[in-house]
Design a protein around this motif. Sequence first.
Motif, mmCIF file in Angstrom:
data_model
loop_
_atom_site.group_PDB
_atom_site.id
_atom_site.type_symbol
_atom_site.label_atom_id
_atom_site.label_comp_id
_atom_site.label_asym_id
_atom_site.label_seq_id
_atom_site.Cartn_x
_atom_site.Cartn_y
_atom_site.Cartn_z
ATOM 1 N N ARG A 35 0.830 -1.203 0.000
ATOM 2 C CA ARG A 35 0.000 0.000 0.000
ATOM 3 C C ARG A 35 0.862 1.249 0.000
ATOM 4 O O ARG A 35 1.941 1.271 0.592
ATOM 5 C CB ARG A 35 -0.934 0.017 1.217
ATOM 6 C CG ARG A 35 -2.076 -0.977 1.109
ATOM 7 C CD ARG A 35 -2.830 -1.119 2.409
ATOM 8 N NE ARG A 35 -4.041 -1.907 2.264
ATOM 9 C CZ ARG A 35 -4.068 -3.228 2.158
ATOM 10 N NH1 ARG A 35 -2.938 -3.906 2.218
ATOM 11 N NH2 ARG A 35 -5.206 -3.867 2.016
ATOM 12 N N PRO A 37 -0.328 4.796 0.913
ATOM 13 C CA PRO A 37 -1.372 5.753 1.285
ATOM 14 C C PRO A 37 -1.044 7.187 0.884
ATOM 15 O O PRO A 37 -1.945 7.997 0.665
ATOM 16 C CB PRO A 37 -1.463 5.599 2.810
ATOM 17 C CG PRO A 37 -0.198 4.932 3.223
ATOM 18 C CD PRO A 37 0.212 4.080 2.085
ATOM 19 N N VAL A 85 -4.834 3.779 -7.655
ATOM 20 C CA VAL A 85 -4.822 3.208 -6.311
ATOM 21 C C VAL A 85 -6.198 3.352 -5.691
ATOM 22 O O VAL A 85 -6.957 4.265 -6.033
ATOM 23 C CB VAL A 85 -3.768 3.888 -5.404
ATOM 24 C CG1 VAL A 85 -2.360 3.656 -5.937
ATOM 25 C CG2 VAL A 85 -4.048 5.379 -5.256
ATOM 26 N N GLU A 88 -7.148 3.020 0.109
ATOM 27 C CA GLU A 88 -6.113 2.663 1.077
ATOM 28 C C GLU A 88 -4.712 2.772 0.483
ATOM 29 O O GLU A 88 -3.724 2.516 1.158
ATOM 30 C CB GLU A 88 -6.340 1.248 1.594
ATOM 31 C CG GLU A 88 -7.640 1.093 2.384
ATOM 32 C CD GLU A 88 -7.829 -0.327 2.894
ATOM 33 O OE1 GLU A 88 -7.069 -1.220 2.451
ATOM 34 O OE2 GLU A 88 -8.722 -0.533 3.730
ATOM 35 N N LYS A 90 -3.721 0.957 -2.216
ATOM 36 C CA LYS A 90 -3.313 -0.297 -2.852
ATOM 37 C C LYS A 90 -3.480 -0.169 -4.360
ATOM 38 O O LYS A 90 -4.514 0.287 -4.850
ATOM 39 C CB LYS A 90 -4.154 -1.460 -2.332
ATOM 40 C CG LYS A 90 -3.634 -2.820 -2.792
ATOM 41 C CD LYS A 90 -4.330 -3.959 -2.054
ATOM 42 C CE LYS A 90 -3.737 -5.297 -2.454
ATOM 43 N NZ LYS A 90 -4.359 -6.404 -1.704
#
Length: 261
Positions: A35, A37, A85, A88, A90
């Motif tokens: 991830r 963010p 993305v 989160e 990802k």
Amino acid sequence: MATAPTQQSLPLFYNDLVPLSSQEHADFRARRTDRAPFLVGQHAVPLTVEEFPLAQRHMPIVFSAGDNPVPLALMGLNEGVNVFVDDEGKVREPHLYMPAYVRRYPFMLARLRPDSEELSLCFDPSSETIGAFEDGEKLFEDGQPTETTKSVLTFNEQFEQAGQRSGQFMRELKELGVLMDGEVSIQPEGAAQPFTYRGFQMVDENKLKDLRGDQLRKIAQNGMLPLIHAHLFSLSLMRDIFARQVAIGKAPQPTMQQPAG
């Protein structure tokens, strides 16, 4: 792209910068994550010219507005939207090319003093991927940098060198006089008016065609011409990015004219 680590000049993504120290961070580790963010809501990311051939397959490449433009990879057309993305951070697709600017985070080379040319390896302490963890790759062993840290340093040094070459590319583009203010209009099916995106620069194909023979030979020989073509080819992806925004429910309001860069 090196930056002095001061609150006034922190680059994109970074909340703070701290020099990596074998004494203060002797027990620190770096751990992997799926991830990012810090990418959520970031629609434009700096790009080096060496990345154009790979990046142009996935996202539009434009140049920032102003007197000192830099290459940008558009990950969304509207402020606050990144179509690659999820909420989160990802990545939505497994084979996406991720710009080196993103991959170097949370590290970067920075000047500890504005009056010094010396660069030091720093990191963003707010990142959740670096700390005194039980898991992850050690950054120091017996007071010495580990292979992990050496690899990070090498990558960041290569990134700085690529940034310098990108700066030279942009200076030569400006000298050629082929940049123009960009504008892209997208007319979705059923929309009463098109969505118009401005706020970036692009190469003017007509000015490119009008270059003198010696100028064309120069940019063909020094490798600029294929990079320019990669930029121009990538612009067709604007509509793909717009379609992705619609698909994930982040289409702009019909009355808004949005900046892309």
